[in-house]
Design a protein around this motif. Structure first.
Motif: not given
Length: 231
Positions: A123-151
């Motif tokens: 499963d994938v979730d897309a969100f903004e880095g300035d959001w206050e995000t909390s996580c419950q549970g343990k996992c291994t994940d893969f991340n893509l971070m992009t700047s404003a000019s990239i999607t």
């Protein structure tokens, strides 16, 4: 055969002349670069692992080379993370867009004043880095971070032993990545047979439309990324 396929695309904002991939990465490749398809294989010794409040994160690739995660001056960044505690808070990253894919485990993300979402494997979730995000549970994940000019988007494929995959590379593709989450694969690039193992990252810069075929030597789980230059 059980197979999961999600397409991955990321949009790259600028074009420029570049040095060879070996020069860019500042490492000596065990495989020769080629004018036909310039590639390299990064292993654990090339990655940077550091702690965050909920576990560890491993930087697989960052662009440009001079950028740093702390300064948040990158155009895009690929990483994996281990969430090792039951409840954690994500780092605040203003100006950065994030996409997170669960590779193993189950988590429940809460984006304050936005929404909450349960994520299981792939499963994938897309969100903004300035959001206050909390996580419950343990996992291994893969991340893509992009700047404003990239999607971008994230993708994965799970495939059994001795099967073949032929990735389609966009004609304007600037970077192509394949991360081996589990298993082992072989592929023929520039008429050279190479093997990529669990935890390795295949990096292809300025790929041509020359097709290449991936064969699974073991049951494998692969993550693909494609960076595409905007016309």
């Amino acid at each position: 055969m059980s197979q999961y396929l999600i397409h991955f695309f990321a949009i790259f904002a600028s074009s420029q002349q570049h040095d060879s991939l070996d020069t860019y990465l500042n490492i000596k490749s065990p495989y020769p670069s080629s004018h036909i398809m310039e590639y390299n294989i990064l292993t654990s010794e090339n990655f940077k692992t550091q702690k965050w409040s909920g576990g560890t994160t491993t930087e697989l690739f960052i662009f440009p080379k001079s950028a740093s995660y702390k300064k948040q001056n990158f155009q895009f960044r690929l990483s994996t993370a281990q969430v090792k505690i039951e409840k954690s808070d994500f780092s605040i990253l203003p100006g950065i867009s994030r996409k997170l894919m669960v590779l193993d485990g189950n988590i429940y993300l809460t984006h304050k004043k936005q929404y909450s979402k349960k994520l299981k494997k792939w499963d994938v979730d897309a969100f903004e880095g300035d959001w206050e995000t909390s996580c419950q549970g343990k996992c291994t994940d893969f991340n893509l971070m992009t700047s404003a000019s990239i999607t971008g988007e994230l993708s994965a494929i799970q495939i059994k032993k001795n099967l073949f995959v032929n990735p389609t590379i966009h004609e304007n593709c600037t970077w192509f990545f394949m991360y081996i989450f589990s298993g082992k694969v072989s592929l023929n690039v520039n008429h050279i047979l190479i093997t990529i193992r669990k935890g390795d990252l295949l990096v292809i810069r300025a790929p041509t439309l020359l097709p290449f075929e991936i064969k699974t030597e073991e049951n494998s789980e692969l993550v693909f990324s494609e960076i595409i230059k905007i016309k």
